[in-house]
Motif scaffolding. Sequence first.
Motif, PDB file in Angstrom:
ATOM      1  N   PHE A  38       0.821  -1.210   0.000  1.00 41.65           N
ATOM      2  CA  PHE A  38       0.000   0.000   0.000  1.00 41.65           C
ATOM      3  C   PHE A  38       0.855   1.259   0.000  1.00 41.65           C
ATOM      4  CE2 PHE A  38      -1.998   3.372   2.543  1.00 41.65           C
ATOM      5  CZ  PHE A  38      -3.116   3.650   1.754  1.00 41.65           C
ATOM      6  N   VAL A  39       1.912   1.266   0.814  1.00 43.38           N
ATOM      7  CA  VAL A  39       2.796   2.438   0.887  1.00 43.38           C
ATOM      8  C   VAL A  39       3.487   2.663  -0.458  1.00 43.38           C
ATOM      9  CG1 VAL A  39       4.894   3.351   1.958  1.00 43.38           C
ATOM     10  CG2 VAL A  39       3.117   2.278   3.373  1.00 43.38           C
ATOM     11  N   THR A  46       2.419   1.677  -3.408  1.00 38.47           N
ATOM     12  CA  THR A  46       1.409   2.150  -4.363  1.00 38.47           C
ATOM     13  C   THR A  46       1.073   3.615  -4.126  1.00 38.47           C
ATOM     14  OG1 THR A  46       0.469  -0.086  -4.465  1.00 38.47           O
ATOM     15  CG2 THR A  46      -0.912   1.723  -5.248  1.00 38.47           C
ATOM     16  N   PHE A  47       0.955   3.978  -2.808  1.00 37.02           N
ATOM     17  CA  PHE A  47       0.614   5.352  -2.455  1.00 37.02           C
ATOM     18  C   PHE A  47       1.685   6.327  -2.944  1.00 37.02           C
ATOM     19  CE2 PHE A  47       0.768   8.912   0.568  1.00 37.02           C
ATOM     20  CZ  PHE A  47      -0.535   9.391   0.473  1.00 37.02           C
ATOM     21  N   ILE A  48       2.957   5.974  -2.726  1.00 40.29           N
ATOM     22  CA  ILE A  48       4.066   6.847  -3.142  1.00 40.29           C
ATOM     23  C   ILE A  48       4.109   6.959  -4.676  1.00 40.29           C
ATOM     24  CG2 ILE A  48       6.589   7.044  -3.209  1.00 40.29           C
ATOM     25  CD1 ILE A  48       6.615   5.800  -0.405  1.00 40.29           C
ATOM     26  N   ASN A  49       3.942   5.829  -5.349  1.00 36.69           N
ATOM     27  CA  ASN A  49       3.972   5.857  -6.818  1.00 36.69           C
ATOM     28  C   ASN A  49       2.839   6.719  -7.377  1.00 36.69           C
ATOM     29  OD1 ASN A  49       6.204   4.193  -6.924  1.00 36.69           O
ATOM     30  ND2 ASN A  49       4.989   2.312  -7.047  1.00 36.69           N
ATOM     31  N   GLU A  50       1.647   6.591  -6.751  1.00 34.31           N
ATOM     32  CA  GLU A  50       0.506   7.375  -7.215  1.00 34.31           C
ATOM     33  C   GLU A  50       0.751   8.866  -7.017  1.00 34.31           C
ATOM     34  OE1 GLU A  50      -3.163   8.283  -8.846  1.00 34.31           O
ATOM     35  OE2 GLU A  50      -1.996   6.405  -8.884  1.00 34.31           O
ATOM     36  N   LYS A  51       1.304   9.213  -5.865  1.00 35.48           N
ATOM     37  CA  LYS A  51       1.573  10.634  -5.600  1.00 35.48           C
ATOM     38  C   LYS A  51       2.647  11.169  -6.548  1.00 35.48           C
ATOM     39  CE  LYS A  51      -1.442  11.207  -2.401  1.00 35.48           C
ATOM     40  NZ  LYS A  51      -2.618  12.047  -2.691  1.00 35.48           N
ATOM     41  N   GLN A  81       0.998  11.697  -9.833  1.00 33.79           N
ATOM     42  CA  GLN A  81       0.175  12.912  -9.796  1.00 33.79           C
ATOM     43  C   GLN A  81       1.038  14.166  -9.851  1.00 33.79           C
ATOM     44  OE1 GLN A  81      -2.362  12.701  -6.389  1.00 33.79           O
ATOM     45  NE2 GLN A  81      -3.565  10.950  -7.188  1.00 33.79           N
ATOM     46  N   LEU A 131       5.043  13.710   3.020  1.00 32.38           N
ATOM     47  CA  LEU A 131       4.337  12.474   2.683  1.00 32.38           C
ATOM     48  C   LEU A 131       5.224  11.255   2.969  1.00 32.38           C
ATOM     49  CD1 LEU A 131       1.923  11.051   1.466  1.00 32.38           C
ATOM     50  CD2 LEU A 131       2.912  11.400  -0.792  1.00 32.38           C
ATOM     51  N   LYS A 132       6.489  11.363   2.594  1.00 36.66           N
ATOM     52  CA  LYS A 132       7.398  10.256   2.837  1.00 36.66           C
ATOM     53  C   LYS A 132       7.562   9.996   4.323  1.00 36.66           C
ATOM     54  CE  LYS A 132      11.959   8.570   1.465  1.00 36.66           C
ATOM     55  NZ  LYS A 132      13.190   8.889   0.717  1.00 36.66           N
ATOM     56  N   VAL A 176       4.348   8.360   5.690  1.00 36.51           N
ATOM     57  CA  VAL A 176       4.323   6.940   5.325  1.00 36.51           C
ATOM     58  C   VAL A 176       5.352   6.161   6.131  1.00 36.51           C
ATOM     59  CG1 VAL A 176       4.758   5.315   3.451  1.00 36.51           C
ATOM     60  CG2 VAL A 176       3.423   7.394   3.026  1.00 36.51           C
TER      61      VAL A 176
END
Length: 477
Positions: free
Chosen positions: A318-319, A321-326, A329, A381-382, A385
């Motif tokens: 999840f982390v 995926t979250f970082i890649n998505e951000k 974006q 964000l990093k 996470v």
Amino acid sequence: MEQKLTLFELNQWIKDALSSAIPGTVWVVAEISELKENRNGHCYLELVEKEGNEITARARATIWSYTYRILKPYFETTTGQFFTHGLKVLVQVSVEYHPAYGLSLNIKDIDPAYTVGDMALQRKEIIERLQNEGVFDMNKELELPLVPQKIAVISSKTAAGYQDFMNQLENNPPGIKFYTHLFEAYMQGTEAVPSIMAALERIFEYEEFFDAVAIIRGGGATADLSSFDNYDLAFHITQFPLPVVTGIGHEKDDTIIDLVAHTRMKTPTAVAEFFISGAERFYERLTSLEEEVVQLARETVDSKQEQLADYAENLHRFVGTFINEKNRQLVKTGNNLQQQVSRFSFNKKYELNNLKHDLHSAFSIWKVETRNSIDRQKRILKRVVHESLLKEMANFNQLKELVKHESVRFLTKEQERTLRNENTVRLLNPENVLNRGYTLTLKEGKIVKSAVPLELNDEIETRFADGKVKSKITKKE
């Protein structure tokens, strides 16, 4: 004047009249109310006929020894019943009248089949009476404890069946412990029924202590079983508050008390095996439950470990995926922004030509600040996470440390208790007591704890850590 007769003449007249009226033998149905055997082997009986409890006819009877020696074993072998009082019989008799002794019946033969039928009828009537009274199955309805280990035994102390029963219980292969107490009773003869009922009454006084009652006897003649077809004894068993297990020792027939008892076994040994096998089944069930609990605990631990691994893997995924998505974006936003700026610059190129240098400077400043802001957002964000991941890892490590700590604490506690026990044993060792300067005083090999039993001139022994001395008492205060 009428003819005068002497008493002898009258009785002789009666004898002749009876001989003429009943010249041969007749078959008579009667109940034996009394029976006696004399030293010469003759049997003397009193026969009666009853209507309800009232005697309507009575006669003396005799079986001479030469006939009695044949009729008695023949009757008992055929009926499986002692030839005794209380039986209804069909006998062949000759009517005799002696001027001095009066009327008497001389029994020539007996029909055992009639008695067998009457006994079967009585047995059927007893069973139906118990069923009609609604008590036939009452003892069977009692709940037998899972492990009946406290057993009240009704038997004869010298009976082989009782010895077999005790030997089987005490030497059972699993080594299960049973508590038994013998309540002695006669197991055959006329005294059997009241004796067994009296034993049940004594057991009733200790009802709360016992789990079950065993009524046992070893083998014996079939005739001995008649005592166990008694209504009073059977009714007593149906009303008894403890489960009754019978082992009468007869393979072929069930007595009435076998039918009304909680459990019927063939022999005393089988009764013992019944109790042993019940305890074995309970022990096996406990062992099975223990294995099931251990297996369930292992499966639960394994399942929780798998869940923790899944949680960690899901969190990591999840982390990422979250970082890649951000990042995606942010790149998209940057590209969009860059396109918009380029388009705006192109459209306003001519209009802003004079302000080119100022705008370039402003744009450079804005770009730097925007990049710095984006970098800060990325770092925040990093960090969030990372902190979330660290928190989950900390919780997992805390759980692992808690399990480890509890295990170490338990082992440490057990080691300390073991050391304390060892120290206590070591301190109480007599040699250590002597090493601390104490002594032991003995008289005739026994430790002296008081001056009271000692007398003048008694020889005593004093033990030290490094030896012993003997002395004699010369003064006592």
